[in-house]
Design an enzyme around this catalytic site. Structure first.
Site, short mmCIF file in Angstrom:
data_model
loop_
_atom_site.label_atom_id
_atom_site.label_comp_id
_atom_site.label_asym_id
_atom_site.label_seq_id
_atom_site.Cartn_x
_atom_site.Cartn_y
_atom_site.Cartn_z
N GLU A 15 0.81 -1.22 0.00
CA GLU A 15 0.00 0.00 0.00
C GLU A 15 0.84 1.27 0.00
O GLU A 15 0.42 2.31 -0.51
CB GLU A 15 -0.96 0.01 1.18
CG GLU A 15 -2.10 -1.01 1.08
CD GLU A 15 -1.74 -2.38 1.61
OE1 GLU A 15 -0.55 -2.63 1.90
OE2 GLU A 15 -2.66 -3.22 1.73
N PHE A 59 -11.93 -6.83 13.91
CA PHE A 59 -10.86 -7.35 13.07
C PHE A 59 -10.47 -6.31 12.02
O PHE A 59 -11.32 -5.74 11.35
CB PHE A 59 -11.31 -8.64 12.38
CG PHE A 59 -10.26 -9.19 11.45
CD1 PHE A 59 -9.02 -9.60 11.93
CD2 PHE A 59 -10.49 -9.26 10.08
CE1 PHE A 59 -8.04 -10.07 11.08
CE2 PHE A 59 -9.51 -9.74 9.22
CZ PHE A 59 -8.28 -10.15 9.72
N GLN A 60 -9.19 -6.05 11.91
CA GLN A 60 -8.63 -5.07 10.97
C GLN A 60 -9.21 -3.68 11.17
O GLN A 60 -9.32 -2.91 10.23
CB GLN A 60 -8.79 -5.55 9.52
CG GLN A 60 -7.96 -6.80 9.27
CD GLN A 60 -7.70 -7.08 7.81
OE1 GLN A 60 -8.51 -6.78 6.96
NE2 GLN A 60 -6.54 -7.65 7.53
N LYS A 99 -17.71 -0.26 5.91
CA LYS A 99 -18.20 -1.23 4.94
C LYS A 99 -19.71 -1.12 4.73
O LYS A 99 -20.19 -1.29 3.62
CB LYS A 99 -17.82 -2.64 5.38
CG LYS A 99 -17.95 -3.65 4.26
CD LYS A 99 -17.32 -4.98 4.59
CE LYS A 99 -17.46 -5.95 3.41
NZ LYS A 99 -16.87 -7.26 3.73
N MET A 111 24.80 7.99 1.57
CA MET A 111 24.61 9.27 2.25
C MET A 111 24.86 9.12 3.75
O MET A 111 25.42 10.03 4.39
CB MET A 111 23.20 9.79 1.99
CG MET A 111 23.00 11.24 2.40
SD MET A 111 24.21 12.34 1.62
CE MET A 111 23.27 12.95 0.24
C1 TPP Z 1 12.73 5.09 4.83
C2 TPP Z 1 14.05 5.70 5.13
N1 TPP Z 1 14.85 5.15 6.06
C3 TPP Z 1 16.06 5.70 6.34
C4 TPP Z 1 16.48 6.83 5.69
C5 TPP Z 1 17.84 7.45 6.02
N2 TPP Z 1 18.70 7.40 4.84
C6 TPP Z 1 18.88 8.45 4.02
S1 TPP Z 1 19.86 8.12 2.73
C7 TPP Z 1 20.12 6.54 3.26
C8 TPP Z 1 21.00 5.61 2.49
C9 TPP Z 1 20.50 5.34 1.13
O1 TPP Z 1 21.35 4.38 0.54
P1 TPP Z 1 21.26 4.06 -1.00
O2 TPP Z 1 19.87 3.85 -1.40
O3 TPP Z 1 22.21 2.96 -1.32
O4 TPP Z 1 21.72 5.42 -1.65
P2 TPP Z 1 23.18 6.09 -1.73
O5 TPP Z 1 23.21 7.15 -0.68
O6 TPP Z 1 24.19 5.04 -1.50
O7 TPP Z 1 23.23 6.66 -3.10
C10 TPP Z 1 19.43 6.30 4.44
C11 TPP Z 1 19.46 5.04 5.20
C12 TPP Z 1 15.60 7.38 4.75
N3 TPP Z 1 15.89 8.50 4.08
N4 TPP Z 1 14.40 6.78 4.46
#
Ligand code: TPP
Ligand code: MG
Lengths: 598, 172
Positions: free
Chosen positions: A59, A121-122, A171, A494
C-alpha cells in the site's frame, strides 16, 4: 431532494455512488490493494470499464505511484486500500505527499459503523492515525454524506497548497444504498484559499526588484504545482529581468537548466554559484519555495544582506523560518502574471552597471566548476557515480524521447539533481520533504501509467531500491517498461558520507551487506537485468537499457567511497560550503551546534 | 525589523470559528502539540442555533512570529471559518468561571465567606463544613481568589477556561 436523487438512492450502493463520484471528478486510474473492508468497491470496479485499477504489491507503493501520477500530470492521484494494515501501510506515502504538497485522494476501507471503536478485526483508528499525515481527512458516517465528501476531498486535495486527503469508508456505507449528489458549484463553506495576489504587495515587490543591484530569483515546487503555465511565465519573467535564477530540489525543471540565467540547484548540495549568489544578494524573490532547512543552512546566516520577497499560496509559509520584507499570498501563475505586468508598467530602469558587475561576480563563482569530477577513461576503471548520471543524461537526450526521472533517497538522488538537467516541469519526481527511501520505483510506475510512451527512469541506490522492490511484480503485470538505474556503491552512501564527515569514519551499519544479485532478481521478476562493472561497460548497458521496451534493472557498480559535493555542513552558512577533493582551500567543517542537526 | 524566533513573548487570546464536525478539536490540539505551541487555556462550544459552527477560544503565548504562525496554521485547517486575534484587534473581554470547594469550620470558614462576598463569588452549595463558590471573572481575578482560599481550606477547583469576545460592534 429531487426525484432523480430519490431514484438513485433506491438503486445504487455506496460503492457504486463512490465510483460515480470518482468518474465525475475525471478519475481514470486508481492505485490500490484489496481487502475485506473494501470488497464492495472492488466488486463495483469489476463491473465497469471506465476506471482502471492498478494492483500494486504494497500500500505504501500505491500512494507513491499516485504521487508520481499526480506530479507528472498535474491531476489528483487516487489510492484505494483496505482497513487496518492497508491504511497503516499507506501512512508513509501520505506524509510524503503532505511534505511535498502533492494532491492525492486516499480511500480507505473501515469496519462497519456499528463496530467502530470495538477493536474489530482489521480496525484501526485511521482518521486518528492520519490526522497529522494528511491535509484533511473524513470518516463517512452517513450514506447521505458519501458523494458530497468524495467531491469535497478532490477539491481540498487540489485547492490552495495541494496535499493528500483521506476518506475512510465503513463497509456498511459501501453496501447500503446511497444518494448521489453532483459536484458542488458553490464555493466551499470554510476553505477558500486566496489565489489572487494583493496588487500593493506586487508593486512593493517590483519596486525592490527594479532597484536591485545583486538580485536572485529562487523558485520551488509551488511553481510546478501551479501548472505548466506558471513555469512558462517564470521563464518569461526571469528572461525579461535578466536576473539569475536558482531552484530548490522540488522546483527543478520549472526554469530550463540549459538557460545561462540558471545557476543550478541551491542548498545543502546545491552549486557553489547558486549558494554564493544567494549569500551575496541584496534582493531575493522566492516563488513557491518554503525556506526549508536544506536550503537555508543556518537561518541567521542565510542571505544576510538581502531584502526578501516571498510569494506563496500558503500564508503559513510566510515568516515561518525566515522573516521577509514583502509577502505575497496567491497562486504562482497569477503572481507571475501580475509581476510581469507590473515590471512592464513600472518606468524605473534597472541599474545596468550594477547588474553587469553582479553577473561578473557570479561568472567568477561559476568558473570554479564546483561539479567537476575526474573520471578515468581506462575501460577497466571504476565508474564514478557522477559520470554514470552524466552519460545517462547524454544517452537519453540522444533518443529525443520525453524523459521522466524519479529517484530514491541518498547520494544518488543528489547526484541526479546535480547532473541530470531538466528543461521542462513535471519531469522530475523525488521525495524532498520526507526523504523517503523506496519512493522512486512506485513513483516511476505511476508516471509510466500516465505516460505509456515516455521514457521513465528511476535513479536508485542499492539500499533504497530494496524498500519497495516488490513493485517489480507490478511492472511485470502491467508491462510497464520502467528503467531502474541503480548506482550501486554497496553502501547507504549518504549515511556513510555523514559518518565519514561527522563521526570519525566509523561506518556503523551503513554497509549494504548480503545484497541480492540484481540481474537475477530482475530476471525472476520477468524483467531484464544488466550490469556495468567498469567504465568500458557503462555506455553499452545504458544503450541496451534504453533500447528494450521492457522493465530493466541496470546495476551500475560505482565508486564506493565517492562523496556528494558541494556540501553545506549542517549548521553552516552558504559561504562556508565544502567543495570536493577536486578543489583547493576547504572551508571549515561541522560545528558542535551543527552536529545535532539532521 | 524582527529576527526569526527571537523577541519578547506575549500572550494571545485567539478565537476560532469552526465547522462543528467530529475531529475538529483534535485537529486544533494536534496542531498545537505537533508544532510545539503552548496552550494556556482552550474552550469550545457550539455557538449557532443550528449547531453547525463552534467557537474555540485559545489562550497561547509565544514570540510575535510564533503567534503569527499559530494564526496562519489555524486558518489553513479545512473546517476553520475565521481566526481572530482578540488581543491584537482592539480591546476585548475575557471571562472564565470557576467552581471552588472550600472545606473547614470556625474562623477559616467565616473568613472564606467574607472574602467570597468581597469577590462577588456566589455560594451555590453549602454544608456545615463546606462551601462551593461560583466565581466569574478575568483569569487574574480567579487566580487571586484561589490564592486567598488556599490557606482557608481550598480542596478542589474546576475552571472552564477562557471565553472571550471583542468590545463594541465588532464581530469575529
Ligand atoms: C525510509 C528511510 N529510512 C532511512 C532513511 C535514512 N537514509 C537516508 S539516505 C540513506 C541511504 C540510502 O542508501 P542508498 O539507497 O544505497 O543510496 P546512496 O546514498 O548510496 O546513493 C538512508 C538510510 C531514509 N531516508 N528513508
Ligand atoms: Mg548506496
Amino acid at each position: 431532494m429531487d426525484t432523480h436523487m430519490t431514484e438513485a438512492a433506491t438503486t445504487a450502493s455506496g460503492a457504486e455512488i463512490l465510483l460515480r463520484a470518482l468518474k465525475d471528478q475525471g478519475v481514470e486510474v486508481i492505485f490500490g490493494y484489496p481487502g475485506g473492508a473494501v470488497l464492495p468497491i472492488y466488486d463495483a470496479l469489476y463491473q465497469q470499464n471506465e476506471i482502471r485499477h492498478i494492483l500494486v504489491r504494497h500500500e505504501q507503493a500505491a500512494v507513491h505511484a499516485a504521487e508520481g501520477y499526480a506530479r507528472s500530470t498535474g491531476k489528483v492521484g487516487v489510492v484505494l486500500v483496505t482497513s487496518g494494515p492497508g491504511a497503516t501501510n499507506a501512512v508513509t506515502g501520505l506524509v510524503d505527499a503532505l511534505m511535498d504538497s502533492i494532491p492525492v485522494v486516499c480511500l480507505t476501507g473501515q469496519v462497519p459503523t456499528h463496530l467502530i471503536g470495538n477493536d474489530a478485526f482489521q480496525e484501526a483508528d485511521t482518521t486518528g492515525i492520519t490526522r497529522q499525515a494528511t491535509k484533511h481527512n473524513y470518516l463517512v458516517k452517513q450514506s447521505g454524506d458519501l458523494a458530497r465528501i468524495v467531491h469535497e476531498a478532490f477539491y481540498v486535495a487540489k485547492a490552495g497548497r495541494p496535499g493528500p486527503v483521506l476518506v475512510d469508508l465503513p463497509k456498511d456505507i459501501l453496501i447500503n444504498p446511497a444518494p448521489y449528489s453532483e459536484k458542488p458549484t458553490s464555493p466551499h463553506r470554510s476553505y477558500t484559499p486566496r489565489t489572487e495576489p494583493d496588487p500593493a504587495a506586487i508593486r512593493n515587490a517590483i519596486a525592490l526588484l527594479k532597484r536591485a543591484e545583486r538580485p536572485i530569483i529562487y523558485t520551488g515546487g509551488g511553481v510546478i504545482n501551479a501548472g505548466p503555465e506558471a513555469a512558462e511565465l517564470l521563464c518569461e519573467f526571469v528572461r525579461l529581468t535578466g536576473y539569475p535564477c536558482t531552484s530548490t530540489l522540488m522546483g527543478l525543471g520549472a526554469f530550463p537548466a540549459s538557460d545561462p540565467l540558471f545557476l543550478g540547484m541551491l542548498g545543502m548540495h546545491g552549486t557553489y554559484e547558486a549558494n554564493m549568489t544567494m549569500h551575496g544578494a541584496d534582493v531575493m524573490l522566492n516563488i513557491g519555495a518554503r525556506f526549508d532547512d536544506r536550503v537555508t543552512g543556518r537561518v541567521n546566516a542565510f542571505s544576510p544582506g538581502s531584502k526578501k520577497i516571498h510569494a506563496d499560496i500558503d500564508p503559513s509559509s510566510l515568516n515561518k523560518n525566515i522573516f521577509v520584507d514583502v509577502g505575497i499570498i496567491g497562486d504562482a501563475t497569477q503572481i507571475l502574471r501580475a509581476l510581469l505586468a507590473a515590471w512592464k508598467a513600472d518606468g524605473t530602469k534597472p541599474n545596468k552597471a550594477a547588474l553587469a558587475d553582479w553577473w561578473q561576480t557570479i561568472e567568477g563563482w561559476r568558473a570554479k566548476n564546483c561539479l567537476k569530477f575526474t573520471q578515468t577513461q581506462n575501460p577497466s576503471g571504476i565508474i564514478k557515480p557522477q559520470y554514470a548520471i552524466k552519460r545517462l543524461h547524454e544517452l537519453t537526450a540522444a533518443t529525443k524521447r520525453d524523459t521522466f526521472i524519479s529517484t530514491e533517497v541518498g547520494q544518488h538522488q543528489m547526484w541526479a539533481a546535480q547532473y541530470f538537467p531538466f528543461d521542462k516541469p513535471n519531469r522530475w519526481m523525488t521525495s524532498g520533504g520526507l526523504g523517503t527511501m523506496g519512493y522512486g520505483l512506485p513513483a516511476a510506475m505511476g508516471v509510466q501509467i500516465a505516460h505509456p510512451d515516455a521514457l521513465v527512469i528511476d535513479i536508485a541506490g542499492e539500499a533504497s531500491i530494496l524498500m519497495n522492490i516488490q513493485e517489480m511484480g507490478t511492472l511485470a503485470q502491467y508491462r510497464l517498461p520502467v528503467k531502474i538505474f541503480i548506482l550501486n556503491n554497496q553502501y547507504m552512501g549518504m549515511v556513510r558520507q555523514w559518518q565519514e564527515l561527522l563521526h570519525g569514519s566509523r561506518y556503523s551499519e551503513s554497509y549494504s551487506e548480503a545484497l541480492p544479485d540484481f540481474v537475477k532478481l530482475a530476471e525472476s521478476f520477468h524483467a531484464v537485468g544488466l550490469r556495468a562493472n567498469n567504465v568500458g561497460e557503462l555506455d553499452g548497458v545504458i544503450q541496451e537499457m534504453l533500447a528494450v521496451n521492457r522493465p530493466v534493472i541496470a546495476d551500475i557498480c560505482v565508486d564506493q567511497k565517492e562523496n556528494c559535493f558541494p556540501m553545506i555542513p549542517s549548521g553552516a552558512a552558504h559561504n562556508e560550503m565544502i567543495l570536493g577533493p577536486e578543489h583547493e582551500g576547504q572551508a571549515r567543517g561541522i560545528t558542535d551546534e551543527g552536529l545535532v542537526l539532521v | 525589523m524582527q529576527v526569526e524566533g527571537s523577541g519578547p513573548h506575549r500572550s494571545a487570546t485567539i478565537s476560532v470559528l469552526v465547522e462543528n464536525e467530529s475531529g475538529v478539536l483534535a485537529r486544533v490540539i494536534g496542531l498545537f502539540s505537533g508544532r510545539g505551541y503552548n496552550i494556556d487555556s482552550l474552550t469550545v462550544a457550539p455557538v449557532e442555533q443550528d449547531q453547525r459552527k463552534s467557537r474555540i477560544t485559545i489562550v497561547t503565548s509565544g514570540t510575535e512570529m510564533v503567534i503569527e504562525q499559530i494564526k496562519a496554521q489555524l486558518d489553513r485547517l479545512v473546517p476553520v471559518y475565521r481566526v481572530s486575534d482578540l488581543s491584537r484587534e482592539g480591546s476585548h473581554l475575557s471571562r472564565e468561571l470557576a467552581l471552588i470547594k472550600v472545606v473547614g469550620i470556625g474562623n477559616a470558614r467565616q473568613e472564606a465567606l467574607r472574602l467570597a462576598d468581597a469577590f462577588r463569588a456566589r455560594v451555590i452549595d453549602a454544608t456545615t463544613e463546606s462551601f462551593v463558590f461560583e466565581l466569574t471573572g478575568a483569569t487574574d481575578k480567579l487566580d487571586a481568589f484561589l490564592d486567598l482560599m488556599r490557606p482557608l481550606g481550598l480542596v478542589e477547583v474546576s475552571r472552564t477556561g477562557v471565553a472571550a469576545i471583542a468590545r463594541g460592534t465588532r464581530t469575529i
